[in-house]
Design an enzyme around this catalytic site. Structure first.
Site, short mmCIF file in Angstrom:
data_model
loop_
_atom_site.label_atom_id
_atom_site.label_comp_id
_atom_site.label_asym_id
_atom_site.label_seq_id
_atom_site.Cartn_x
_atom_site.Cartn_y
_atom_site.Cartn_z
N GLU A 183 19.79 37.93 55.67
CA GLU A 183 20.11 37.94 54.24
C GLU A 183 21.04 39.12 53.93
OE1 GLU A 183 17.03 39.27 51.51
OE2 GLU A 183 17.56 37.65 50.15
N CYS A 242 17.67 36.03 44.87
CA CYS A 242 16.89 35.66 46.05
C CYS A 242 17.17 34.23 46.49
CB CYS A 242 15.41 35.85 45.79
SG CYS A 242 14.81 34.94 44.37
N LYS A 251 4.93 48.84 39.48
CA LYS A 251 5.87 49.78 40.10
C LYS A 251 7.24 49.09 40.15
CE LYS A 251 8.06 52.02 43.48
NZ LYS A 251 9.41 51.54 43.14
N GLU A 295 6.80 37.63 47.77
CA GLU A 295 8.00 36.80 47.48
C GLU A 295 9.17 37.54 48.10
OE1 GLU A 295 7.87 33.91 45.74
OE2 GLU A 295 5.75 34.11 45.28
P1 NAD Z 1 12.86 46.35 48.59
O1 NAD Z 1 11.84 45.73 49.47
O2 NAD Z 1 13.72 47.41 49.14
O3 NAD Z 1 12.19 46.97 47.30
C1 NAD Z 1 11.35 46.20 46.46
C2 NAD Z 1 10.33 47.11 45.83
O4 NAD Z 1 9.49 47.63 46.86
C3 NAD Z 1 10.91 48.31 45.10
O5 NAD Z 1 10.15 48.56 43.94
C4 NAD Z 1 10.73 49.42 46.11
O6 NAD Z 1 10.64 50.70 45.52
C5 NAD Z 1 9.41 49.04 46.74
N1 NAD Z 1 9.19 49.60 48.07
C6 NAD Z 1 10.11 49.94 49.01
N2 NAD Z 1 9.50 50.45 50.10
C7 NAD Z 1 8.18 50.43 49.85
C8 NAD Z 1 7.02 50.82 50.58
N3 NAD Z 1 7.11 51.34 51.80
N4 NAD Z 1 5.82 50.64 50.01
C9 NAD Z 1 5.69 50.09 48.79
N5 NAD Z 1 6.75 49.72 48.03
C10 NAD Z 1 7.98 49.88 48.56
O7 NAD Z 1 13.72 45.14 48.01
P2 NAD Z 1 14.96 45.23 47.01
O8 NAD Z 1 16.14 45.69 47.80
O9 NAD Z 1 14.59 45.97 45.79
O10 NAD Z 1 15.11 43.71 46.59
C11 NAD Z 1 15.89 42.82 47.29
C12 NAD Z 1 15.02 41.87 48.08
O11 NAD Z 1 14.13 41.17 47.19
C13 NAD Z 1 15.84 40.80 48.75
O12 NAD Z 1 15.35 40.57 50.04
C14 NAD Z 1 15.60 39.58 47.86
O13 NAD Z 1 15.80 38.33 48.48
C15 NAD Z 1 14.18 39.78 47.47
N6 NAD Z 1 13.85 38.98 46.29
C16 NAD Z 1 12.99 37.93 46.43
C17 NAD Z 1 12.67 37.11 45.33
C18 NAD Z 1 11.72 35.95 45.47
O14 NAD Z 1 11.28 35.43 44.45
N7 NAD Z 1 11.37 35.52 46.66
C19 NAD Z 1 13.23 37.41 44.09
C20 NAD Z 1 14.12 38.49 43.99
C21 NAD Z 1 14.39 39.28 45.09
#
Ligand code: NAD
Length: 492
Positions: A396, A297, A186, A262
Site C-alpha cells: 500500500e 483506505c 487517541k 481496520e
Molecule cells: P498508523 O498505523 O501509522 O497510525 C494510526 C494510529 O495509530 C495513529 O493514531 C497513531 O498515532 C497510532 N499508533 C502508531 N503507532 C502506535 C503504537 N505503537 N501503538 C499504538 N498506537 C500507535 O496509520 P496512519 O498512517 O495514521 O494511517 C494510514 C493507514 O490507515 C493506512 O494503512 C490506511 O489504509 C489505513 N486506513 C484504514 C481504513 C479502514 O477502514 N480499513 C481507513 C482509513 C485508513
C-alpha cells in the site's frame, strides 16, 4: 459553503490542544508540534500524553462506566444526547471541516461531505438504533426461560488515523457510546484538532464527563499506553498493518483485550472491455485513487484493464488525471489536496522510484510539486506495466500513485484481483450482469463496487478481509464489537 467563509476560518488562530479527562481540559506530560501540510509551517501544538496521563483517562472512563452515569442512562435519554451532538456538528460543520483540513490536508470539497457531514449522519444513525434493538428469547423447552442480553463491553479504546479523522472517529465513537460504553480516544498526532473540537461539542451536547476522554500524542507513547491499559476492554483501531500487529502484541502482553483492526488496502479496480461506458469508468478510476491525494483506505490503487482496451483506457485516464486540480486544499476548486506529512510524501516518491526500477512506466506525474509553497504536494501518478511481483503491486502506498496491469480474460482478472495480501475493497466495470456477480463472489474483499467506485454510506458495513483487518465499521453490524452477549437461563 462559499470560499469567503473558508478563507475567514482558515486564518483563525488555533489554540494549543489539551487532553480531555473527566470533562476537564488538561496539559499533558509534554507537547507535540502540529505542522500544516498546506505550507509546512507550525500551526499549533497538541498535548503529548504519557502513560500516567493515559492511565488517568482510562481510570476516568472506567469509573464513569461503573457508576452508570451513561451506561445505565435510559436509552431514549442517550439517544437525545447523541442527536444533540449531531445538531452541534451540523451547526459547526464549516469550522470543523476547515480545522481538519488545516492539519490533515484533505481537499475541502471532500472534507465537508466526508468529515462533518458523514460524522453527523453517523451519530444520528446510531442514536436511532439505541431504542430499536432488542434482546432475544431462545427457543427452549417450556420449563426454562432463556434470555439473551446484549451488554456494553465497558471501556473502549479507539485509535484512529489521519486521513479522515472525524469520519473514522465517529464510526467508532458513535456505536460505542450508543451501546452505553465509555470511550478513550487517541487521534493521530497529525490530525487531532477536529476530534478535539468534536469532544468539546460532545460535552456541550450532554455526554457526561468521563464518558468520552481524549488523549493525544505520539503513537509509540500515547497509543501504546492505551493499548496496554488493563482498563480498556475492547480496542478498536484504524491504521496501518504494522501498528495493527503491535496492538495484537500489546493485547497479549496485557489483559487480552479484544482488538478490532481496520487496516490498509491495495484494492483492485477491474475494467472489462464490456463496461457500460469506458469514459465514465476512466474518470471514476482517476477519482478512485487520486482524491484526498490517494490517502483513502479503499482507494482503487491497482487498476486492472482488459488488454483489448488498455491503451485507449489509459489515454482517457491520463487525460482525466492531468485535468485534476492539485493544490491548496482550502480552495473549493482543488481536487487533489496535500499529502499529510513530509515523511509520507517521501515514501510516495520512493514507491515511484522503485516502480520504474522494476520496469514500470510513468504515464503522468511522478514528482513532488508546488514545493515553493512549503507544503507537501504530489502530482497524481500513473504507472503502467506493473506486474504482481513488483513492490507497487504488493504494498500500500497510501498516496496518489496508481499501478496499471493488463489482463486477457475474466479468469486472469480474478486471479490478479485476488493476488494481494489485502482484501478491503474492489471495483468491477462490466455491463454483463452474470460476470458482475461472478466477480462479486470471487473477489475476496469487504466491498465490491460495480460500475462505480466508493460512496458506500453508513448503512452498510466496511469490513476488511485477509490482512485488511477484522470486524466491521458502519451499519448495525458494528454494534457487535461494542457489546457482549449474556445469557440468563431461568428454571420456571
Ligand atoms: P498508523 O498505523 O501509522 O497510525 C494510526 C494510529 O495509530 C495513529 O493514531 C497513531 O498515532 C497510532 N499508533 C502508531 N503507532 C502506535 C503504537 N505503537 N501503538 C499504538 N498506537 C500507535 O496509520 P496512519 O498512517 O495514521 O494511517 C494510514 C493507514 O490507515 C493506512 O494503512 C490506511 O489504509 C489505513 N486506513 C484504514 C481504513 C479502514 O477502514 N480499513 C481507513 C482509513 C485508513
Amino acid at each position: 459553503m462559499d470560499q469567503a467563509t473558508i478563507d475567514r476560518l482558515a486564518v483563525a488562530p488555533v489554540a494549543p490542544g489539551k487532553l480531555l479527562i473527566e470533562g476537564h481540559w488538561l496539559e499533558g506530560a509534554g507537547e507535540t508540534p502540529v505542522l500544516s501540510p498546506i505550507d509546512g509551517r507550525q500551526l499549533t501544538t497538541i498535548a503529548a500524553a504519557d502513560a500516567a496521563d493515559v492511565a488517568r483517562a482510562c481510570a476516568s472512563a472506567r469509573a464513569a462506566f461503573e457508576d452508570g452515569r451513561w451506561s445505565r442512562m435510559a436509552p431514549a435519554a442517550r439517544k437525545a444526547v447523541m442527536h444533540r451532538l449531531a445538531d452541534l456538528i451540523e451547526r459547526n460543520a464549516a469550522e470543523l471541516a476547515v480545522l481538519g483540513v488545516r492539519d490533515n490536508g484533505t481537499e475541502i470539497s471532500m472534507a465537508l461531505k466526508a468529515e462533518p457531514g458523514s460524522t453527523a449522519a453517523t451519530f444520528r444513525y446510531y442514536a436511532e438504533a439505541i431504542d430499536k434493538i432488542y434482546g432475544e428469547i431462545a427457543p427452549t423447552p417450556s420449563i426454562v426461560l432463556a434470555l439473551i442480553h446484549r451488554e456494553p463491553v465497558g471501556v473502549v479504546g479507539a485509535i484512529v488515523p489521519w486521513n479522515f479523522p472525524l469520519m473514522i472517529g465517529a464510526w467508532k465513537i458513535a456505536p460505542a457510546l450508543a451501546t452505553g460504553n465509555s470511550v478513550v480516544l487517541k487521534p493521530a498526532e497529525t490530525a487531532s484538532l477536529s476530534l478535539l473540537r468534536l469532544a468539546a461539542l460532545a460535552l456541550e451536547a450532554g455526554v457526561p464527563p468521563g464518558v468520552f476522554n481524549v488523549v493525544t500524542g505520539p503513537g509509540r507513547v500515547t497509543g501504546e499506553a492505551l493499548a496496554l491499559s488493563p482498563d480498556v476492554d475492547v480496542l478498536v483501531f484504524t491504521g496501518s498493518g504494522a501498528t495493527g500487529r503491535r496492538l495484537l502484541q500489546y493485547s497479549a502482553q496485557s489483559n487480552l483485550k479484544r482488538c478490532y483492526l481496520e487496516l490498509g488496502g491495495k484494492s483492485p479496480n477491474v475494467v472489462f472491455a464490456d463496461a457500460p461506458d469506458l469514459s465514465t469508468a476512466a474518470k471514476a478510476a482517476a477519482t478512485a485513487i487520486f482524491r484526498n491525494a490517494g490517502q483513502v483506505c479503499v482507494a482503487g490503487s491497482r487498476l486492472l484493464v482488459e488488454a483489448s482496451v488498455h491503451d485507449r483506457f489509459v489515454d482517457e485516464l491520463a487525460t482525466a488525471t492531468r485535468k485534476m486540480a492539485v493544490g491548496n486544499p482550502l480552495k473549493l476548486e482543488t481536487q487533489v489536496g496535500a499529502v499529510n506529512s513530509l515523511t509520507q510524501l517521501e515514501g510516495n516518491l520512493g514507491f515511484v522510484t522503485d516502480a520504474t526500477r522494476e520496469g514500470g512506466e510513468i504515464v503522468t506525474g511522478g514528482e513532488r510539486v508546488l514545493q515553493e509553497t512549503g507544503g507537501y504536494y504530489m502530482d497524481p501518478t500513473i504507472v503502467t506495466g506493473v506486474r504482481p511481483e513488483h513492490r507497487l503491486y504488493r504494498e500500500e502506498v497510501f498516496g496518489p500513485v496508481l499501478a496499471v496491469t493488463p489482463f486477457t480474460d475474466e479468469a486472469e482478472a480474478l486471479r490478479l484481483a485476488n493476488s494481494s495480501d489485502f482484501g478491503l475493497a474492489a471495483g468491477v466495470w462490466t455491463a454483463n450482469l452474470s460476470r458482475a456477480h461472478r466477480m462479486i463472489r470471487g473477489i475476496r474483499s469487504g466491498v465490491v463496487h460495480v460500475n462505480t467506485y466508493g460512496g458506500a454510506d453508513v448503512t452498510v458495513p466496511l469490513a476488511g478481509t485477509k490482512q485488511s483487518g477484522n470486524g466491521a465499521d458502519k451499519s448495525l453490524h458494528a454494534l457487535e464489537k461494542y457489546t457482549d452477549l449474556k445469557t440468563a437461563w431461568i428454571q420456571l
